[in-house]
Scaffold this motif. Structure first.
Motif, mmCIF file in Angstrom:
data_model
loop_
_atom_site.group_PDB
_atom_site.id
_atom_site.type_symbol
_atom_site.label_atom_id
_atom_site.label_comp_id
_atom_site.label_asym_id
_atom_site.label_seq_id
_atom_site.Cartn_x
_atom_site.Cartn_y
_atom_site.Cartn_z
ATOM 1 N N HIS A 90 0.835 -1.202 0.000
ATOM 2 C CA HIS A 90 0.000 0.000 0.000
ATOM 3 C C HIS A 90 0.874 1.258 0.000
ATOM 4 O O HIS A 90 0.632 2.201 -0.778
ATOM 5 N N LEU A 91 1.905 1.272 0.850
ATOM 6 C CA LEU A 91 2.796 2.426 0.874
ATOM 7 C C LEU A 91 3.521 2.582 -0.458
ATOM 8 O O LEU A 91 3.712 3.697 -0.947
ATOM 9 N N ARG A 103 2.347 4.896 13.406
ATOM 10 C CA ARG A 103 1.576 5.007 14.646
ATOM 11 C C ARG A 103 0.588 3.851 14.770
ATOM 12 O O ARG A 103 0.427 3.253 15.840
ATOM 13 N N LEU A 104 -0.073 3.525 13.677
ATOM 14 C CA LEU A 104 -1.048 2.437 13.699
ATOM 15 C C LEU A 104 -0.368 1.092 13.931
ATOM 16 O O LEU A 104 -0.855 0.257 14.693
ATOM 17 N N ALA A 105 0.781 0.897 13.280
ATOM 18 C CA ALA A 105 1.513 -0.358 13.451
ATOM 19 C C ALA A 105 1.981 -0.511 14.898
ATOM 20 O O ALA A 105 1.940 -1.606 15.461
ATOM 21 N N ILE A 139 9.966 23.090 -5.041
ATOM 22 C CA ILE A 139 8.590 23.045 -4.518
ATOM 23 C C ILE A 139 7.995 21.653 -4.686
ATOM 24 O O ILE A 139 7.373 21.112 -3.761
ATOM 25 N N ALA A 140 8.160 21.054 -5.860
ATOM 26 C CA ALA A 140 7.591 19.720 -6.119
ATOM 27 C C ALA A 140 8.181 18.687 -5.169
ATOM 28 O O ALA A 140 7.454 17.842 -4.627
ATOM 29 N N TRP A 141 9.496 18.753 -4.954
ATOM 30 C CA TRP A 141 10.158 17.791 -4.063
ATOM 31 C C TRP A 141 9.732 17.996 -2.609
ATOM 32 O O TRP A 141 9.557 17.025 -1.879
ATOM 33 N N ARG A 142 9.569 19.250 -2.213
ATOM 34 C CA ARG A 142 9.138 19.528 -0.843
ATOM 35 C C ARG A 142 7.724 18.990 -0.605
ATOM 36 O O ARG A 142 7.453 18.401 0.456
ATOM 37 N N GLN A 143 6.843 19.151 -1.574
ATOM 38 C CA GLN A 143 5.487 18.617 -1.439
ATOM 39 C C GLN A 143 5.496 17.098 -1.372
ATOM 40 O O GLN A 143 4.738 16.487 -0.611
ATOM 41 N N TYR A 144 6.373 16.466 -2.174
ATOM 42 C CA TYR A 144 6.479 15.011 -2.146
ATOM 43 C C TYR A 144 6.963 14.526 -0.779
ATOM 44 O O TYR A 144 6.394 13.595 -0.195
ATOM 45 N N GLU A 145 8.002 15.154 -0.281
ATOM 46 C CA GLU A 145 8.570 14.752 1.009
ATOM 47 C C GLU A 145 7.523 14.872 2.114
ATOM 48 O O GLU A 145 7.381 13.972 2.954
ATOM 49 N N ARG A 146 6.774 15.954 2.115
ATOM 50 C CA ARG A 146 5.752 16.160 3.145
ATOM 51 C C ARG A 146 4.649 15.108 3.044
ATOM 52 O O ARG A 146 4.215 14.537 4.052
ATOM 53 N N ALA A 147 4.180 14.848 1.824
ATOM 54 C CA ALA A 147 3.103 13.872 1.640
ATOM 55 C C ALA A 147 3.546 12.478 2.070
ATOM 56 O O ALA A 147 2.808 11.754 2.749
ATOM 57 N N LEU A 148 4.769 12.091 1.694
ATOM 58 C CA LEU A 148 5.250 10.757 2.034
ATOM 59 C C LEU A 148 5.507 10.631 3.527
ATOM 60 O O LEU A 148 5.185 9.598 4.138
ATOM 61 N N ARG A 149 6.052 11.659 4.143
ATOM 62 C CA ARG A 149 6.302 11.600 5.584
ATOM 63 C C ARG A 149 4.995 11.495 6.357
ATOM 64 O O ARG A 149 4.913 10.778 7.367
ATOM 65 N N ARG A 150 3.964 12.202 5.921
ATOM 66 C CA ARG A 150 2.659 12.094 6.590
ATOM 67 C C ARG A 150 2.113 10.675 6.479
ATOM 68 O O ARG A 150 1.593 10.110 7.443
ATOM 69 N N GLU A 151 2.212 10.104 5.281
ATOM 70 C CA GLU A 151 1.706 8.744 5.054
ATOM 71 C C GLU A 151 2.458 7.737 5.922
ATOM 72 O O GLU A 151 1.849 6.855 6.544
ATOM 73 N N ILE A 152 3.766 7.849 5.973
ATOM 74 C CA ILE A 152 4.576 6.912 6.752
ATOM 75 C C ILE A 152 4.317 7.075 8.249
ATOM 76 O O ILE A 152 4.148 6.087 8.970
#
Length: 375
Positions: free
Chosen positions: A292-293, A335-337, A317-330
């Motif tokens: 899923h990740l 936390r759930l795991a 900007i594109a890389w910063r948005q990617y990093e933020r989105a992926l870090r939030r997902e992880i």
């Protein structure tokens, strides 16, 4: 050779990203060191969230006839057991089928595919360059504007670009298992037998056949190397209390060993480079969130890279948005795991949790749905 985007690795993250980019008209090349079809016994449980991602990619119809539906999970811990039903079913699907379909669909969409090993990744005056050694021994150079490292845990791209974190030295765990036939009592539920840092997982692939994986601390596995099969059967018997018909099951194909089961990159982006899937962060396989990740990171990466290639956004900007989105997902999935692990690995907590789950299964349904990606 030259392309706009070069992707190292054609697992779910790499192939899904290549498919998304190729459909947007991006000139993309995927480099994969293994010849397909390949056996890869890890990650064969696909959560409801993974299935939804495959639906969005338009490949679910190709995979569904080969998938075994998974309705829920049974947890066996130190203090008891619990059975939970998924709000939406997941799939059990051989990775050989999943990976091949994703890569073939990406190729049909226009992505190029090269079989070879990435030995070096460097920045040049005009962009990025990969040095690839093909199976024939011939070396080729691939020049691209962007490189995506989707080459798994302990990624070559992450190491070459100095994005990886120092390796963990203690508390490491390894997984040993594979496909087994002659299993009894398989009924559409994943079964997990847990005791401290060791656990045994059964993921049914079909009637009588399952993906079986034993996860143990490194020091335990080191002591059992002289006879791995005997070690696995002894540990499984201890973890399950003889409750599963594994002793007479036969290995179907080659044994798989994976580890250490701990890896994360220090950063997920660098100039001209993104990391996706396990190359960015390897999640504990206990909750089955790896695929899923991978698929979600492919979605984020394709969005960032396409914006960068089309000059809709600057790379920064594109890389910063990617990093933020992926870090939030992880972070959300970690936390759930951790919560699920606490429920089954701590004797004090699991005694209370087992009783509550048995009496009030709906109380824990939101946690389970979040872990599986159903919500």
């Amino acid at each position: 050779m030259r392309c706009e985007v070069a992707i190292a690795g054609s697992g779910p993250a790499g192939a899904a990203c290549a498919l998304r980019l190729a459909r947007l008209g991006v000139d993309v090349c995927v480099v994969e060191r293994s010849a397909f079809p390949r056996t890869k016994a890890c990650g064969e449980y696909l959560s409801a969230g993974s299935v939804a991602c495959l639906e969005a990619l338009g490949v679910a119809a190709l995979l569904r006839p080969h998938a075994h539906q998974v309705e829920g999970i049974r947890l066996f811990g130190r203090a008891g057991s619990a059975q939970l039903r998924f709000a939406a079913p997941g799939w059990s699907l051989p990775r050989a089928r999943l990976d091949a379909v994703l890569l073939e669909t990406a190729a049909d969409a226009g992505a190029r595919h090269i079989t070879g090993r990435v030995d070096r990744c460097t920045r040049t005056s005009s962009g990025m360059q990969l040095l690839v050694t093909q199976h024939s021994g011939e070396q080729i150079e691939i020049n691209a504007e962007v490189v995506i490292g989707a080459d798994g845990a302990h990624s070559t791209i992450a190491r070459e670009m100095r994005l990886s974190a120092p390796p963990q030295r203690s508390g490491r765990r390894f997984a040993v298992g594979g496909h087994y036939r002659g299993m009894h009592g398989l009924d559409g539920h994943v079964e997990m037998f847990v005791d401290g840092r060791a656990y045994f997982a059964i993921n049914p692939l079909s009637e009588g056949r399952a993906n079986v994986m034993l996860v143990v601390p490194e020091e335990d596995l080191r002591g059992g190397r002289s006879d791995v099969d005997a070690f696995v059967r002894e540990r499984v018997a201890g973890l399950t209390g003889g409750r599963v018909g594994f002793q007479r099951a036969c290995l179907d194909g080659k044994r798989i060993a994976i580890g250490p089961l701990s890896y994360h990159a220090r950063r997920y982006c660098g100039p001209g480079v993104l990391l996706a899937g396990d190359a960015a962060h390897f999640l504990d396989p206990f909750t089955g969130q790896g695929v899923h990740l991978a698929l979600r990171s492919a979605e984020f990466a394709a969005r960032a890279v396409s914006a960068r290639i089309a000059k809709f956004s600057t790379e920064h900007i594109a890389w910063r948005q990617y990093e933020r989105a992926l870090r939030r997902e992880i972070a959300r999935r970690q936390r759930l795991a951790a919560l699920v692990a606490l429920l089954v690995r701590s004797r004090a907590v699991s005694q209370v949790a087992a009783a509550l789950i048995h009496a009030y299964p709906r109380l824990f349904a939101p946690v389970l749905d979040a872990v599986t990606g159903a919500t």
